[in-house]
Write an enzyme that holds these catalytic residues in place. Structure first.
Site, PDB file in Angstrom:
ATOM      1  N   LYS A  19     -51.451  88.717  81.269  1.00  0.00           N
ATOM      2  CA  LYS A  19     -52.913  88.867  81.117  1.00  0.00           C
ATOM      3  C   LYS A  19     -53.527  89.255  82.467  1.00  0.00           C
ATOM      4  CE  LYS A  19     -52.522  85.360  77.597  1.00  0.00           C
ATOM      5  NZ  LYS A  19     -53.186  84.556  76.619  1.00  0.00           N
TER       6      LYS A  19
ATOM      7  N   GLU B  65     -56.921  88.840  72.246  1.00  0.00           N
ATOM      8  CA  GLU B  65     -58.001  88.867  73.251  1.00  0.00           C
ATOM      9  C   GLU B  65     -58.646  90.249  73.307  1.00  0.00           C
ATOM     10  OE1 GLU B  65     -55.647  87.268  76.461  1.00  0.00           O
ATOM     11  OE2 GLU B  65     -55.550  85.377  75.369  1.00  0.00           O
TER      12      GLU B  65
ATOM     13  N   GLY C 234     -52.789  80.020  73.897  1.00  0.00           N
ATOM     14  CA  GLY C 234     -53.376  79.357  75.071  1.00  0.00           C
ATOM     15  C   GLY C 234     -54.006  78.013  74.758  1.00  0.00           C
TER      16      GLY C 234
ATOM     17  N   ASN D 159     -46.533  88.052  78.869  1.00  0.00           N
ATOM     18  CA  ASN D 159     -47.838  88.709  78.980  1.00  0.00           C
ATOM     19  C   ASN D 159     -48.631  87.973  80.057  1.00  0.00           C
ATOM     20  OD1 ASN D 159     -50.390  89.777  78.646  1.00  0.00           O
ATOM     21  ND2 ASN D 159     -50.785  88.746  76.695  1.00  0.00           N
TER      22      ASN D 159
ATOM     23  N   HIS E 110     -53.634  92.859  70.971  1.00  0.00           N
ATOM     24  CA  HIS E 110     -53.619  91.425  71.315  1.00  0.00           C
ATOM     25  C   HIS E 110     -54.947  90.801  70.878  1.00  0.00           C
ATOM     26  CE1 HIS E 110     -53.670  87.760  73.703  1.00  0.00           C
ATOM     27  NE2 HIS E 110     -52.359  87.858  73.752  1.00  0.00           N
TER      28      HIS E 110
ATOM     29  N   SER F  19     -48.488  79.530  72.561  1.00  0.00           N
ATOM     30  CA  SER F  19     -48.139  78.283  73.260  1.00  0.00           C
ATOM     31  C   SER F  19     -46.641  77.976  73.250  1.00  0.00           C
ATOM     32  CB  SER F  19     -48.939  77.107  72.695  1.00  0.00           C
ATOM     33  OG  SER F  19     -50.329  77.323  72.897  1.00  0.00           O
TER      34      SER F  19
ATOM     35  N   GLU G  77     -48.908  86.306  66.281  1.00  0.00           N
ATOM     36  CA  GLU G  77     -49.577  85.400  67.194  1.00  0.00           C
ATOM     37  C   GLU G  77     -50.809  84.804  66.517  1.00  0.00           C
ATOM     38  OE1 GLU G  77     -48.519  86.246  71.529  1.00  0.00           O
ATOM     39  OE2 GLU G  77     -50.239  87.487  71.063  1.00  0.00           O
TER      40      GLU G  77
HETATM   41  C1  PEP Z   1     -50.300  85.494  74.502  1.00  0.00           C
HETATM   42  O1  PEP Z   1     -51.225  85.673  75.256  1.00  0.00           O
HETATM   43  O2  PEP Z   1     -49.791  86.445  73.903  1.00  0.00           O
HETATM   44  C2  PEP Z   1     -49.818  84.123  74.308  1.00  0.00           C
HETATM   45  C3  PEP Z   1     -48.970  83.884  73.344  1.00  0.00           C
HETATM   46  O3  PEP Z   1     -50.303  83.183  75.164  1.00  0.00           O
HETATM   47  P1  PEP Z   1     -49.809  81.648  75.301  1.00  0.00           P
HETATM   48  O4  PEP Z   1     -48.301  81.673  75.370  1.00  0.00           O
HETATM   49  O5  PEP Z   1     -50.430  81.164  76.576  1.00  0.00           O
HETATM   50  O6  PEP Z   1     -50.291  80.923  74.107  1.00  0.00           O
END
Ligand code: PEP
Length: 248
Positions: free
Chosen positions: A11, A94, A168, A9, A92, A208, A162
Site C-alpha cells: 500500500k 481501497e 486490515g 501489498n 483492490h 488479515s 478479499e
Molecule cells: C490487502 O490490503 O490486500 C490486505 C489483505 O491487507 P491486510 O493483510 O492488512 O488485511
C-alpha cells in the site's frame, strides 16, 4: 497444478530506500528452492529500488488503461513494464471505496494489463453490509463478470478473494467461508469461460493473513495462496508466511 502464490501489498508504505533494505533481507532469508511464487508490490516510487532476484517477482498496485496522455497522477502499463513489473493488483477494495473505481474501468485495466503481457491480480470481495444482507456471492459474481468482461481467456489471471471487512481489521474469514467462496469463484469462472481454463486460475485469499492463521487458511479448500497487506511490511513475518505456504 497451480503454483502457490504469496503476494505482499505494501500500500502507501515504505520509501524506496526502506524497500531496498527489505528486499535485500528477504532475498537473504528466502530458501533457494521455494515452490512459492513470491510477489512484492511496493508503491510506484519503490519499483526500481528493490534488488533484482529470481526469488521474487515485482508487482504494482494499480495502473491506467490508456497508453499515455493527460491523466495526472496515473501510471501506464509501459511505465510499469520498464520497471520489470510482472503483476498488477487491480480493483483492490481501497481503490474501489476511497478512489471510487468502478467495475467497468477495472475490467478495462485487466484487459490492458493482459494485452501488455503482465498478470492482473483482480481483487473481489463483499463489504460487511453485503455480507450481512446475504449478498456476498452476488457481489463477488458481479465483480468477476464485469472485471473479466473484456478478456477472451483466463490465462495469466489471478483472482484475490478479499472480504472488505477482513482487510486490515484483524478479522479473518473462517476456513469454511473461505472454502465456500473460493469454490464459488471457481464455478463462476467456469460459467464465464471453460472448465479447463477456470481450473488453472490461482485463487488467493486476502484479509488479515498472518503467521498465526496462514497454516489453516492455506489448507482450506481451493486456496492457492495469499495477498497480504499489514504482515507483508515486516520481512520476518512475510518470510514466515512464505515458508508456511511452501510446506503444503
Ligand atoms: C490487502 O490490503 O490486500 C490486505 C489483505 O491487507 P491486510 O493483510 O492488512 O488485511
Amino acid at each position: 497444478m497451480i503454483n502457490p502464490i504469496v503476494a505482499g501489498n505494501w500500500k502507501m508504505n515504505k520509501t524506496p530506500s526502506e524497500g531496498k533494505i527489505f528486499s535485500e533481507k528477504m532475498v537473504e532469508k528466502l530458501g533457494s528452492k521455494s515452490s512459492v511464487d513470491v510477489i512484492v508490490c511496493p508503491p510506484f516510487t519503490g519499483l526500481s529500488s528493490l534488488v533484482i532476484s529470481t526469488k521474487f517477482h515485482l508487482g504494482a498496485q494499480n495502473c491506467h488503461f490508456e497508453d499515455s496522455g493527460a491523466f495526472t497522477g496515473e501510471i501506464s502499463t509501459s511505465m510499469l513494464l520498464n520497471c520489470n513489473v510482472e503483476y498488477v493488483i487491480l480493483g483492490h477494495s481501497e481503490r474501489r471505496s476511497i478512489f471510487h473505481e468502478k467495475n467497468n474501468d477495472i475490467g478495462k485495466k485487466v484487459s490492458k494489463v493482459l494485452s501488455d503481457g503482465m498478470k492482473p491480480i483482480l481483487c473481489v470481495g463483499e463489504t460487511i453490509d453485503e455480507l450481512n444482507k446475504g449478498l456476498a456471492k452476488q457481489t463477488v459474481r458481479r465483480q468477476l463478470k464485469l472485471g473479466l468482461n473484456d478478456v477472451n481467456s483466463l490465462n495469466n489471471i489471478i483472482i484475490a478473494y478479499e472480504p472488505v471487512w477482513a482487510i486490515g481489521t484483524g478479522l479473518t474469514a473462517s476456513v469454511e467461508k473461505v472454502s465456500e467462496i473460493h469454490s464459488f469463484i471457481r464455478t463462476t469462472l467456469k460459467d464465464l469461460s471453460s472448465e479447463s481454463e477456470s481450473n488453472n486460475v490461482p485463487i488467493i485469499y486476502g484479509g488479515s493473513v498472518n503467521s498465526g492463521n496462514a497454516d489453516e487458511l492455506i489448507n482450506a479448500h481451493a486456496v492457492n495462496g495469499f495477498l497480504i497487506g499489514g504482515a507483508s511490511l515486516d520481512v520476518d513475518k512475510f518470510v514466515e508466511i512464505i515458508n508456511i505456504v511452501d510446506k503444503i
